[in-house]
Design a protein around this motif. Structure first.
Motif, PDB file in Angstrom:
ATOM      1  N   HIS A  39      -5.985  17.417   1.541  1.00 21.14           N
ATOM      2  CA  HIS A  39      -5.043  16.375   1.102  1.00 21.14           C
ATOM      3  C   HIS A  39      -5.697  15.327   0.203  1.00 21.14           C
ATOM      4  CE1 HIS A  39      -1.792  17.762   3.601  1.00 21.14           C
ATOM      5  NE2 HIS A  39      -2.469  17.584   4.723  1.00 21.14           N
ATOM      6  N   LEU A  40      -7.014  15.275   0.191  1.00 21.26           N
ATOM      7  CA  LEU A  40      -7.704  14.234  -0.579  1.00 21.26           C
ATOM      8  C   LEU A  40      -7.687  14.583  -2.061  1.00 21.26           C
ATOM      9  CD1 LEU A  40     -10.654  13.523   1.866  1.00 21.26           C
ATOM     10  CD2 LEU A  40      -8.636  12.094   1.447  1.00 21.26           C
ATOM     11  N   ARG A  41      -6.539  14.383  -2.643  1.00 17.83           N
ATOM     12  CA  ARG A  41      -6.250  14.699  -4.031  1.00 17.83           C
ATOM     13  C   ARG A  41      -6.174  13.399  -4.836  1.00 17.83           C
ATOM     14  NH1 ARG A  41      -6.997  18.834  -6.237  1.00 17.83           N
ATOM     15  NH2 ARG A  41      -5.103  18.807  -7.490  1.00 17.83           N
ATOM     16  N   PRO A  42      -6.085  13.488  -6.147  1.00 13.61           N
ATOM     17  CA  PRO A  42      -5.893  12.270  -6.949  1.00 13.61           C
ATOM     18  C   PRO A  42      -4.698  11.454  -6.448  1.00 13.61           C
ATOM     19  CG  PRO A  42      -6.384  14.111  -8.388  1.00 13.61           C
ATOM     20  CD  PRO A  42      -6.227  14.687  -7.014  1.00 13.61           C
ATOM     21  N   GLY A  43      -4.929  10.186  -6.165  1.00 18.62           N
ATOM     22  CA  GLY A  43      -3.878   9.305  -5.658  1.00 18.62           C
ATOM     23  C   GLY A  43      -3.927   9.098  -4.160  1.00 18.62           C
ATOM     24  N   ILE A  44      -4.689   9.924  -3.413  1.00 21.76           N
ATOM     25  CA  ILE A  44      -4.760   9.816  -1.962  1.00 21.76           C
ATOM     26  C   ILE A  44      -6.130   9.300  -1.553  1.00 21.76           C
ATOM     27  CG2 ILE A  44      -4.582  11.037   0.235  1.00 21.76           C
ATOM     28  CD1 ILE A  44      -1.940  10.871  -1.352  1.00 21.76           C
ATOM     29  N   ALA A  45      -6.143   8.200  -0.789  1.00 24.23           N
ATOM     30  CA  ALA A  45      -7.404   7.596  -0.347  1.00 24.23           C
ATOM     31  C   ALA A  45      -7.777   7.975   1.072  1.00 24.23           C
ATOM     32  CB  ALA A  45      -7.308   6.070  -0.450  1.00 24.23           C
ATOM     33  N   LYS A  46      -6.764   8.108   1.941  1.00 26.47           N
ATOM     34  CA  LYS A  46      -7.022   8.412   3.344  1.00 26.47           C
ATOM     35  C   LYS A  46      -5.939   9.361   3.874  1.00 26.47           C
ATOM     36  CE  LYS A  46      -9.196   3.926   4.399  1.00 26.47           C
ATOM     37  NZ  LYS A  46     -10.547   4.391   4.755  1.00 26.47           N
TER      38      LYS A  46
ATOM     39  N   ARG B 126       0.852  -1.185   0.000  1.00 30.64           N
ATOM     40  CA  ARG B 126       0.000   0.000   0.000  1.00 30.64           C
ATOM     41  C   ARG B 126       0.890   1.238   0.000  1.00 30.64           C
ATOM     42  NH1 ARG B 126      -5.382   0.865   1.915  1.00 30.64           N
ATOM     43  NH2 ARG B 126      -6.000   2.918   1.139  1.00 30.64           N
ATOM     44  N   ASP B 127       0.625   2.154  -0.928  1.00 33.29           N
ATOM     45  CA  ASP B 127       1.422   3.377  -1.027  1.00 33.29           C
ATOM     46  C   ASP B 127       1.181   4.287   0.177  1.00 33.29           C
ATOM     47  OD1 ASP B 127       2.269   2.423  -3.437  1.00 33.29           O
ATOM     48  OD2 ASP B 127       1.251   3.930  -4.665  1.00 33.29           O
ATOM     49  N   VAL B 128       2.269   4.923   0.632  1.00 35.85           N
ATOM     50  CA  VAL B 128       2.203   5.895   1.721  1.00 35.85           C
ATOM     51  C   VAL B 128       2.923   7.160   1.290  1.00 35.85           C
ATOM     52  CG1 VAL B 128       2.811   6.404   4.124  1.00 35.85           C
ATOM     53  CG2 VAL B 128       2.125   4.080   3.479  1.00 35.85           C
ATOM     54  N   VAL B 129       2.341   8.314   1.625  1.00 36.50           N
ATOM     55  CA  VAL B 129       2.957   9.608   1.364  1.00 36.50           C
ATOM     56  C   VAL B 129       3.107  10.337   2.692  1.00 36.50           C
ATOM     57  CG1 VAL B 129       2.645  11.882   0.290  1.00 36.50           C
ATOM     58  CG2 VAL B 129       2.006   9.799  -0.960  1.00 36.50           C
TER      59      VAL B 129
ATOM     60  N   ILE C  26      -2.173   6.240   1.499  1.00 35.28           N
ATOM     61  CA  ILE C  26      -2.477   6.845   2.792  1.00 35.28           C
ATOM     62  C   ILE C  26      -1.477   7.975   3.000  1.00 35.28           C
ATOM     63  CG2 ILE C  26      -2.567   6.481   5.282  1.00 35.28           C
ATOM     64  CD1 ILE C  26      -3.294   3.574   4.675  1.00 35.28           C
ATOM     65  N   LEU C  27      -1.979   9.182   3.184  1.00 36.08           N
ATOM     66  CA  LEU C  27      -1.113  10.331   3.413  1.00 36.08           C
ATOM     67  C   LEU C  27      -1.034  10.603   4.913  1.00 36.08           C
ATOM     68  CD1 LEU C  27      -0.809  13.636   1.483  1.00 36.08           C
ATOM     69  CD2 LEU C  27      -1.271  13.734   3.945  1.00 36.08           C
TER      70      LEU C  27
ATOM     71  N   ARG D  48       4.502   0.862   1.677  1.00 32.23           N
ATOM     72  CA  ARG D  48       5.634   1.302   0.864  1.00 32.23           C
ATOM     73  C   ARG D  48       5.642   2.825   0.782  1.00 32.23           C
ATOM     74  NH1 ARG D  48       8.682  -1.189  -3.085  1.00 32.23           N
ATOM     75  NH2 ARG D  48       8.382  -3.000  -1.768  1.00 32.23           N
ATOM     76  N   LEU D  49       6.672   3.435   1.335  1.00 30.99           N
ATOM     77  CA  LEU D  49       6.817   4.892   1.283  1.00 30.99           C
ATOM     78  C   LEU D  49       7.178   5.301  -0.135  1.00 30.99           C
ATOM     79  CD1 LEU D  49       6.976   7.667   2.582  1.00 30.99           C
ATOM     80  CD2 LEU D  49       9.315   7.137   3.312  1.00 30.99           C
ATOM     81  N   ARG D  50       6.284   6.049  -0.757  1.00 29.53           N
ATOM     82  CA  ARG D  50       6.484   6.425  -2.148  1.00 29.53           C
ATOM     83  C   ARG D  50       6.934   7.867  -2.326  1.00 29.53           C
ATOM     84  NH1 ARG D  50       4.016   3.669  -6.066  1.00 29.53           N
ATOM     85  NH2 ARG D  50       5.425   4.940  -7.328  1.00 29.53           N
ATOM     86  N   ALA D  51       6.524   8.767  -1.400  1.00 29.11           N
ATOM     87  CA  ALA D  51       6.852  10.178  -1.595  1.00 29.11           C
ATOM     88  C   ALA D  51       6.794  10.934  -0.283  1.00 29.11           C
ATOM     89  CB  ALA D  51       5.884  10.811  -2.604  1.00 29.11           C
ATOM     90  N   ILE D  52       7.533  12.041  -0.240  1.00 28.07           N
ATOM     91  CA  ILE D  52       7.411  13.004   0.847  1.00 28.07           C
ATOM     92  C   ILE D  52       7.148  14.368   0.218  1.00 28.07           C
ATOM     93  CG2 ILE D  52       8.897  11.714   2.416  1.00 28.07           C
ATOM     94  CD1 ILE D  52      11.137  13.702   1.814  1.00 28.07           C
ATOM     95  N   VAL D  53       6.342  15.182   0.893  1.00 27.50           N
ATOM     96  CA  VAL D  53       6.012  16.517   0.409  1.00 27.50           C
ATOM     97  C   VAL D  53       6.551  17.541   1.395  1.00 27.50           C
ATOM     98  CG1 VAL D  53       4.174  18.059  -0.358  1.00 27.50           C
ATOM     99  CG2 VAL D  53       3.898  15.585  -0.610  1.00 27.50           C
TER     100      VAL D  53
END
Length: 481
Positions: free
Chosen positions: A247-254, A129-132, A230-231, A158-163
């Motif tokens: 934060h609920l943008r395209p690609g973010i579910a929770k 599961r992707d995590v930001v 999950i952000l 799985r950590l995919r990105a940091i903002v």
């Protein structure tokens, strides 16, 4: 042969066994997604000495040392089973086998104890599961370490990105350096490289995209290959549903907040109320580090003794919110030097208890003092109980809770007479009961609860994220209810 020789020979023998455990533990983790534990402490990626020290620590809570000679047969027995994704505590296997008395072999007992994770009962390995991470400060970097550590099996999170907001000059190099070395928590366990051209940090093979933005509504995460993620917002900048919904943008579910949520945002303390999370809930909070420290032992005490009222006094390490030297600050007293003063301040932890533990019909008050240490805090929880008890009874109960209850990942227990705050740096529990400091007089009980307000809290956040992502695997043997 002298006594010293006997001791050294025994050490060498146990060292050899611990060394032979490592490839078995690693193979179970990589190939079957099985996390081997010892009294709730993971043995994955641990050194020989760490494995031996974890076994020896069992004497602090179980009253006697646990030897690798006792647990190794159970570890070998696991390799003979068709195991699915799970967490298996070989310390609990050894302890329950010792008390079983049916004459079963280790292999028979193990197969029975972990039957829920074998054969037709086993659950399927899930896709990662992707995590930001939104923000990359103290908590953000520790969560990053934990996510990278847990990515070893290729499943789970799985950590995919940091903002982050872009800083001046070599921003990504400096952020990678802060992830690599930490003055409190030490060196990162692994390797970190930087791909400046593609704005990536590669940590133990995990490619982490660094996205620069100061506006959550301006990011399209799908453009970076992130989906259904999950952000985790660790900035604390937004705390209500309206703000966090940005934060609920395209690609973010929770969205998961690492600070107390406001309004109708659920405040979750894993182990206590994580099961109330609705499947369609998209925004939630992990409350504060202090709330996570006091709520599990408070629930344990309320369940056994009943609680009429309570007060929590938090002696808390200083944080980035305070000034290093005297300077202007929007809050009273926090403008004074954190490194030179004890600073009285407010805490919302007591009022947050009602959100995490609504069934507790008892007034809880609280206050806090910031002190000149960089990490690890202590909560002094003073309770008026519904019935009288003794210090011995309370300590025996809390020790058992830390060993074999649903709260065993939240509550730890220590009886060392010389324990001090720095001993708990890196603790993965939400709080640690200090047996030596505990006071009980009739229906009054005072618990001293240590907690690593950085790392222990980060572990609680990860547990919540695992739960809502569906990658929180069951633990065997099942804890006593």
């Amino acid at each position: 042969m002298t006594v010293n020789d006997d001791s050294f020979t025994n050490w060498m023998h146990r060292e050899e066994i611990a060394e032979s455990m490592i490839p078995i533990i690693g193979k179970l983790h990589r190939e079957q997604d099985v996390n081997v534990l010892l009294h709730s402490r993971s043995l994955v990626n641990k050194s020989v000495v760490s494995i031996l020290k974890t076994h020896r620590f069992a004497r602090q809570i179980a009253g006697e040392e646990l030897s690798v000679t006792e647990t190794m047969p159970f570890l070998k027995a696991l390799t003979m089973l068709d195991l699915g994704p799970s967490q298996i505590d070989i310390g609990m296997l050894a302890a329950t086998y010792r008390a079983d008395g049916r004459g079963l072999s280790v292999e028979e007992f193990t197969a029975e104890a972990v039957a829920g994770a074998t054969g037709e009962n086993k659950i399927e390995r899930r896709a990662s599961r992707d995590v930001v991470l939104y923000g990359f400060g103290r908590i953000g970097r520790l969560i990053a370490r934990l996510l990278i550590e847990k990515a070893g099996s290729g499943n789970g999170l799985r950590l995919r990105a940091i903002v982050v907001r872009k800083g001046s000059g070599q921003d990504i190099v400096k952020r990678a350096s802060l992830l690599r070395r930490d003055s409190i928590h030490g060196q990162f366990q692994g390797t970190i490289t930087v791909d400046e051209a593609n704005s990536k940090i590669i940590a133990n093979g995990n490619e982490i995209k660094v996205i620069y933005s100061d506006d959550p509504t301006a990011v399209d995460y799908t453009a970076y290959g992130v989906k259904d993620a999950i952000l985790i917002d660790n900035t604390g900048r937004w705390r209500d549903r309206e703000g966090l919904s940005k934060h609920l943008r395209p690609g973010i579910a929770k969205v998961v907040l690492t600070a107390p949520g406001k309004g109708d945002v659920p405040n979750i303390v894993h182990g206590v109320n994580h099961d109330i999370i609705e499947e369609d809930e998209r925004i939630l909070s992990c409350a504060s580090c202090t709330t996570n420290a006091i709520v599990p032992p408070l629930k344990a005490m309320a369940d056994e003794y009943g609680v009429l009222r309570g007060h929590v006094e938090t002696v808390h390490s200083y944080t980035n919110d305070q000034n290093l030297l005297d300077n202007y600050h929007g809050s009273d007293r926090r403008g004074r030097s954190a490194a030179l003063n004890m600073v009285i301040t407010e805490t919302g932890a007591a009022s947050a208890v009602a959100k995490a533990l609504p069934e507790l019909d008892a007034p809880i008050t609280g206050s806090s003092i910031r002190v000149p240490v960089p990490d690890v805090s202590i909560a002094i929880l003073s309770l008026r109980l519904e019935r009288e008890t003794t210090r011995e009874e309370v300590l025996d109960y809390l020790r058992k809770v830390s060993l074999a209850s649903p709260l065993k990942r939240q509550i730890d227990f220590i009886s060392a007479p010389d324990a001090v705050s720095s001993d708990f740096i890196g603790s993965r529990h939400a709080s640690i009961v200090d047996a030596g400091a505990t006071k009980v007089d009739g229906d009054n009980a005072i618990l001293y609860l240590w907690y690593d307000n950085e790392f222990g809290y980060s572990c609680q956040v990860i547990r919540v994220v695992q739960h809502v992502s569906g990658v929180e695997y069951p633990t065997y043997p099942a804890p006593a209810v």
